[in-house]
Design an enzyme around this catalytic site. Structure first.
Site, PDB file in Angstrom:
ATOM      1  N   HIS A 186       3.910   7.364   3.323  1.00  0.00           N
ATOM      2  CA  HIS A 186       4.861   6.244   3.316  1.00  0.00           C
ATOM      3  C   HIS A 186       4.465   5.248   2.232  1.00  0.00           C
ATOM      4  O   HIS A 186       3.382   5.333   1.660  1.00  0.00           O
ATOM      5  CB  HIS A 186       4.931   5.553   4.685  1.00  0.00           C
ATOM      6  CG  HIS A 186       3.667   4.897   5.156  1.00  0.00           C
ATOM      7  ND1 HIS A 186       2.682   5.569   5.863  1.00  0.00           N
ATOM      8  CD2 HIS A 186       3.214   3.629   5.005  1.00  0.00           C
ATOM      9  CE1 HIS A 186       1.692   4.720   6.134  1.00  0.00           C
ATOM     10  NE2 HIS A 186       1.980   3.548   5.623  1.00  0.00           N
ATOM     11  N   HIS A 201       0.834  -1.218   0.000  1.00  0.00           N
ATOM     12  CA  HIS A 201       0.000   0.000   0.000  1.00  0.00           C
ATOM     13  C   HIS A 201       0.863   1.260   0.000  1.00  0.00           C
ATOM     14  O   HIS A 201       2.059   1.209   0.281  1.00  0.00           O
ATOM     15  CB  HIS A 201      -0.959   0.036   1.201  1.00  0.00           C
ATOM     16  CG  HIS A 201      -0.326   0.114   2.552  1.00  0.00           C
ATOM     17  ND1 HIS A 201      -0.045  -1.008   3.315  1.00  0.00           N
ATOM     18  CD2 HIS A 201       0.111   1.183   3.275  1.00  0.00           C
ATOM     19  CE1 HIS A 201       0.520  -0.615   4.460  1.00  0.00           C
ATOM     20  NE2 HIS A 201       0.630   0.696   4.463  1.00  0.00           N
ATOM     21  N   GLU A 226       7.551   1.481   5.108  1.00  0.00           N
ATOM     22  CA  GLU A 226       6.979   0.471   6.014  1.00  0.00           C
ATOM     23  C   GLU A 226       7.244  -0.898   5.412  1.00  0.00           C
ATOM     24  O   GLU A 226       7.076  -1.088   4.190  1.00  0.00           O
ATOM     25  CB  GLU A 226       5.468   0.716   6.168  1.00  0.00           C
ATOM     26  CG  GLU A 226       4.744  -0.268   7.065  1.00  0.00           C
ATOM     27  CD  GLU A 226       3.240  -0.005   7.152  1.00  0.00           C
ATOM     28  OE1 GLU A 226       2.765   1.073   6.726  1.00  0.00           O
ATOM     29  OE2 GLU A 226       2.528  -0.908   7.629  1.00  0.00           O
TER      30      GLU A 226
HETATM   31  C1  LIG Z   1      -2.129   2.933   9.532  1.00  0.00           C
HETATM   32  C2  LIG Z   1      -1.313   2.858  10.711  1.00  0.00           C
HETATM   33  C3  LIG Z   1       0.132   2.615  10.344  1.00  0.00           C
HETATM   34  C4  LIG Z   1       0.404   1.192  10.695  1.00  0.00           C
HETATM   35  O1  LIG Z   1       0.508   0.858  11.875  1.00  0.00           O
HETATM   36  O2  LIG Z   1       0.437   0.437   9.710  1.00  0.00           O
HETATM   37  C5  LIG Z   1       0.944   3.622  11.087  1.00  0.00           C
HETATM   38  O3  LIG Z   1       1.330   3.480  12.180  1.00  0.00           O
HETATM   39  S1  LIG Z   1       1.205   5.129  10.223  1.00  0.00           S
HETATM   40  C6  LIG Z   1       1.057   6.248  11.538  1.00  0.00           C
HETATM   41  C7  LIG Z   1       2.333   7.050  11.772  1.00  0.00           C
HETATM   42  N1  LIG Z   1       3.457   6.248  12.192  1.00  0.00           N
HETATM   43  C8  LIG Z   1       4.658   6.455  11.628  1.00  0.00           C
HETATM   44  O4  LIG Z   1       4.826   7.238  10.731  1.00  0.00           O
HETATM   45  C9  LIG Z   1       5.802   5.665  12.230  1.00  0.00           C
HETATM   46  C10 LIG Z   1       7.140   6.036  11.582  1.00  0.00           C
HETATM   47  N2  LIG Z   1       7.385   7.488  11.597  1.00  0.00           N
HETATM   48  C11 LIG Z   1       8.254   8.055  12.494  1.00  0.00           C
HETATM   49  O5  LIG Z   1       8.831   7.400  13.354  1.00  0.00           O
HETATM   50  C12 LIG Z   1       8.458   9.561  12.383  1.00  0.00           C
HETATM   51  O6  LIG Z   1       7.371  10.129  11.692  1.00  0.00           O
HETATM   52  C13 LIG Z   1       9.775   9.933  11.610  1.00  0.00           C
HETATM   53  C14 LIG Z   1      10.969   9.395  12.395  1.00  0.00           C
HETATM   54  C15 LIG Z   1       9.768   9.380  10.206  1.00  0.00           C
HETATM   55  C16 LIG Z   1       9.866  11.451  11.514  1.00  0.00           C
HETATM   56  O7  LIG Z   1       9.772  11.924  12.836  1.00  0.00           O
HETATM   57  P1  LIG Z   1       9.440  13.490  13.062  1.00  0.00           P
HETATM   58  O8  LIG Z   1       8.361  13.910  12.134  1.00  0.00           O
HETATM   59  O9  LIG Z   1       9.238  13.721  14.504  1.00  0.00           O
HETATM   60  O10 LIG Z   1      10.815  14.134  12.700  1.00  0.00           O
HETATM   61  P2  LIG Z   1      11.083  15.326  11.712  1.00  0.00           P
HETATM   62  O11 LIG Z   1       9.830  16.064  11.398  1.00  0.00           O
HETATM   63  O12 LIG Z   1      12.243  16.062  12.286  1.00  0.00           O
HETATM   64  O13 LIG Z   1      11.546  14.561  10.381  1.00  0.00           O
HETATM   65  C17 LIG Z   1      12.854  14.025  10.344  1.00  0.00           C
HETATM   66  C18 LIG Z   1      13.190  13.949   8.888  1.00  0.00           C
HETATM   67  O14 LIG Z   1      12.335  12.997   8.246  1.00  0.00           O
HETATM   68  C19 LIG Z   1      11.567  13.655   7.234  1.00  0.00           C
HETATM   69  N3  LIG Z   1      10.248  13.068   7.263  1.00  0.00           N
HETATM   70  C20 LIG Z   1       9.359  13.073   8.273  1.00  0.00           C
HETATM   71  N4  LIG Z   1       8.248  12.387   7.936  1.00  0.00           N
HETATM   72  C21 LIG Z   1       8.444  11.957   6.651  1.00  0.00           C
HETATM   73  C22 LIG Z   1       7.671  11.202   5.710  1.00  0.00           C
HETATM   74  N5  LIG Z   1       6.440  10.752   6.051  1.00  0.00           N
HETATM   75  N6  LIG Z   1       8.190  10.947   4.492  1.00  0.00           N
HETATM   76  C23 LIG Z   1       9.439  11.397   4.161  1.00  0.00           C
HETATM   77  N7  LIG Z   1      10.243  12.129   4.986  1.00  0.00           N
HETATM   78  C24 LIG Z   1       9.733  12.398   6.220  1.00  0.00           C
HETATM   79  C25 LIG Z   1      11.571  15.126   7.585  1.00  0.00           C
HETATM   80  O15 LIG Z   1      11.381  15.890   6.433  1.00  0.00           O
HETATM   81  C26 LIG Z   1      12.955  15.268   8.157  1.00  0.00           C
HETATM   82  O16 LIG Z   1      13.867  15.273   7.087  1.00  0.00           O
HETATM   83  P3  LIG Z   1      15.005  16.419   7.046  1.00  0.00           P
HETATM   84  O17 LIG Z   1      15.858  16.032   5.891  1.00  0.00           O
HETATM   85  O18 LIG Z   1      15.685  16.372   8.389  1.00  0.00           O
HETATM   86  O19 LIG Z   1      14.212  17.681   6.820  1.00  0.00           O
HETATM   87 CO   LIG Z   2       1.034   1.757   6.276  1.00  0.00          CO
END
Ligand SMILES: CC[C@H](C(=O)O)C(=O)SCCNC(=O)CCNC(=O)[C@H](O)C(C)(C)COP(=O)(O)OP(=O)(O)OC[C@H]1O[C@@H](n2cnc3c(N)ncnc32)[C@H](O)[C@@H]1OP(=O)(O)O
Ligand SMILES: [Co+2]
Length: 145
Positions: free
Chosen positions: A87, A8, A136
């Site tokens: 994602h 997905h 993921e």
């Molecule tokens: C449907 C439920 C599903 C499941 O269980 O199947 C889920 O759980 S989805 C629900 C949300 N859960 C998650 O997203 C878990 C994994 N995500 C994380 O651990 C954080 O979101 C993380 C570590 C990716 C980012 O953390 P945070 O947003 O607190 O940090 P920053 O904002 O400082 O971002 C750091 C860096 O990552 C880039 N970033 C953040 N989110 C994304 C994204 N979705 N796609 C791509 N890049 C992302 C952000 O731009 C920062 O990059 P930088 O180069 O430092 O600017």
């Molecule tokens: Co998902």
């Protein structure tokens, strides 16, 4: 490792109701599953099938809306108020072997494998280690084997 099926594409949205209308009326989706809450992950989820989904082909759009108190999707929506691609999710045959592989490649696996929205074990790999794509990894559902 062998590239697995794209299970997905996760799409964050401020309103699953609005997104359902979009995928039904603009995109012509014919199978939109009932939304459900995942309180442990702090999200409301809704799966939109694309043609072939459910079989060995096709994929789904996984709509995710933050529940009150959710931080990570809310933080994504602060940066992307209209929502957006959040994602991608690939299937693997065995989640722990996959986790060991990504760690052996120096990729940051975010937390321990846990049950995801499809009811099988998942983990996420940090976007900075994955060409900018929050990735993921999901163990293929047993019935699909
Ligand atoms: C449907 C439920 C599903 C499941 O269980 O199947 C889920 O759980 S989805 C629900 C949300 N859960 C998650 O997203 C878990 C994994 N995500 C994380 O651990 C954080 O979101 C993380 C570590 C990716 C980012 O953390 P945070 O947003 O607190 O940090 P920053 O904002 O400082 O971002 C750091 C860096 O990552 C880039 N970033 C953040 N989110 C994304 C994204 N979705 N796609 C791509 N890049 C992302 C952000 O731009 C920062 O990059 P930088 O180069 O430092 O600017
Ligand atoms: Co998902």
């Amino acid at each position: 490792m062998k590239l697995g099926r794209l299970n997905h594409i996760g799409v964050a949205t401020p309103s699953i109701a609005d997104s359902i209308a979009f995928y039904r009326d603009v995109m012509g989706a014919t199978k939109i599953h009932d939304p459900f809450d995942l309180p442990d992950q702090g999200v409301k989820v809704c799966f939109v099938d694309t043609p072939g989904a459910g079989g060995s082909e096709g994929t789904q759009i996984e709509l995710i809306e933050p529940l009150p108190g959710n931080a990570s999707i809310a933080s994504f929506l602060e940066k992307n108020p209209a929502g957006g691609q959040h994602h991608v999710c690939y299937e693997v045959p065995e989640i722990h072997a996959a986790k060991a592989w990504f760690e052996s490649q120096g990729k940051r696996v975010l937390g321990e494998p846990r049950i995801g929205a499809h009811g099988t074990l998942i983990f996420f790999v940090h976007p900075r280690d994955m060409q900018g794509v929050l990735t993921e990894i999901m163990e293929t559902p047993r019935e699909a084997h």
